[in-house]
Scaffold this motif. Structure first.
Motif, mmCIF file in Angstrom:
data_model
loop_
_atom_site.group_PDB
_atom_site.id
_atom_site.type_symbol
_atom_site.label_atom_id
_atom_site.label_comp_id
_atom_site.label_asym_id
_atom_site.label_seq_id
_atom_site.Cartn_x
_atom_site.Cartn_y
_atom_site.Cartn_z
ATOM 1 N N GLN A 27 3.862 3.823 -1.975
ATOM 2 C CA GLN A 27 3.992 4.390 -3.343
ATOM 3 C C GLN A 27 4.664 3.777 -4.169
ATOM 4 O O GLN A 27 4.274 3.621 -5.633
ATOM 5 C CB GLN A 27 4.630 5.752 -3.168
ATOM 6 N N TRP A 47 0.887 -1.357 0.102
ATOM 7 C CA TRP A 47 0.054 -0.126 0.098
ATOM 8 C C TRP A 47 0.630 1.246 0.054
ATOM 9 O O TRP A 47 0.364 2.432 0.372
ATOM 10 C CB TRP A 47 -1.068 -0.032 1.311
ATOM 11 N N TYR A 93 0.093 1.342 -11.516
ATOM 12 C CA TYR A 93 0.060 2.458 -12.463
ATOM 13 C C TYR A 93 0.586 2.125 -13.715
ATOM 14 O O TYR A 93 0.168 2.035 -14.913
ATOM 15 C CB TYR A 93 0.721 3.770 -12.263
ATOM 16 N N TYR A 112 -2.884 5.872 1.702
ATOM 17 C CA TYR A 112 -2.823 5.175 0.291
ATOM 18 C C TYR A 112 -3.264 6.121 -0.796
ATOM 19 O O TYR A 112 -2.808 6.046 -1.982
ATOM 20 C CB TYR A 112 -3.465 4.067 0.375
ATOM 21 N N LYS A 113 -4.432 6.844 -0.574
ATOM 22 C CA LYS A 113 -4.780 8.024 -1.566
ATOM 23 C C LYS A 113 -3.660 8.555 -2.071
ATOM 24 O O LYS A 113 -3.351 9.147 -3.205
ATOM 25 C CB LYS A 113 -5.917 8.560 -1.399
ATOM 26 N N LEU A 159 -1.314 6.733 -4.232
ATOM 27 C CA LEU A 159 -1.658 6.786 -5.599
ATOM 28 C C LEU A 159 -1.652 8.027 -6.328
ATOM 29 O O LEU A 159 -1.167 7.979 -7.602
ATOM 30 C CB LEU A 159 -3.047 6.176 -5.561
ATOM 31 N N ALA A 198 2.055 1.390 -5.502
ATOM 32 C CA ALA A 198 1.383 2.051 -6.218
ATOM 33 C C ALA A 198 1.741 2.356 -7.704
ATOM 34 O O ALA A 198 1.001 2.441 -8.780
ATOM 35 C CB ALA A 198 0.817 3.341 -5.372
ATOM 36 N N GLN A 199 2.871 2.745 -7.683
ATOM 37 C CA GLN A 199 3.556 2.989 -8.998
ATOM 38 C C GLN A 199 3.644 1.835 -9.871
ATOM 39 O O GLN A 199 3.300 1.885 -11.240
ATOM 40 C CB GLN A 199 4.960 3.534 -8.735
#
Length: 228
Positions: free
Chosen positions: A174, A172, A181, A199-200, A203, A177-178
């Motif tokens: 960065q 969770w 993405y 977490y937001k 993202l 998240a990357q």
């Protein structure tokens, strides 16, 4: 000798009558205690599949956390109903046994008794093999740690259904998240039950446009993130 992680899994009934699994190893259930089916419908089908299917009818879906197979099964049923062509890749590091999967009541709960063999096949398909559940739905399951995922950009939709941030914090942050993405096509969408601010922010730092949506029963919010 029975695997310790398997021995520490227990099935229980959630408040909407559908079953889920409790991992005593991690101290967390695979779905919300307020309702496994209604949570999966709300987060992954309504906010994810339906939203993405407006733009195209052929979708490549990645699931982080295959778990009980419920999200795959729901997606299969909706693809059949809506005429969608789905290529689904599911990642799981702690697979259920076929014996435990057979005790889950999703075909009955979803009034899809005629599709119970499909649900069984979802679990029986060998790991690492891409197989057809129908002419319009293909599934490939990968048994591996999520952190080892290395795939090119090819997905239109991600179901992010890993254990909660306090259990698996490395999923969770960065950097991961990357990674999510990077595997999405432009316009691709990630949906998850998690609505934590940290977490937001992860993202957003990865490049996503982030939306806070109304959550399923028992949760105030959920998250949808779009690769613009």
């Amino acid at each position: 000798m029975q695997d310790k992680s398997v021995a520490m899994l227990k099935i229980f009934e959630t408040q909407d009558g559908s079953s889920t699994v409790l991992s005593e190893q991690f101290g967390v259930s695979y779905h919300s205690k307020y309702g496994a089916v209604q949570e999966s419908r709300h987060v992954f089908i309504e906010a994810g599949l339906f939203y993405r299917a407006i733009a195209q009818k052929a979708l490549k879906v990645l699931e982080i956390g295959f778990g009980t197979g419920l999200n795959v099964f729901l997606t299969y049923l909706e693809a059949q109903r809506l005429g969608l062509d789905i290529d689904f890749v599911a990642i799981e590091n702690y697979p259920l046994s076929l014996e435990m999967a057979a005790l889950l009541n999703y075909p009955q709960m979803l009034q899809a008794d005629g599709q119970s063999t499909v649900f069984q096949k979802i679990h029986a398909i060998p790991w690492g093999e891409r197989q057809a559940l129908s002419a319009f739905f293909h599934l490939k399951k990968l048994e591996m740690p999520f952190e080892e995922l290395a795939l090119p950009a090819q997905f239109d939709l991600i179901y992010f259904d890993a254990f909660a941030p306090d259990v698996q914090p490395e999923l969770w942050d960065q950097p991961f998240a990357q990674k999510m993405y990077d595997v999405l096509n432009p316009g691709g969408v990630l949906v998850t039950y998690c609505a934590k601010g940290a977490y937001k922010r992860a993202l957003k730092a990865a490049g996503f446009a982030v939306e806070a949506l109304k959550g399923p029963p028992g949760k105030r919010e959920m998250t949808r993130a779009i690769k613009s």
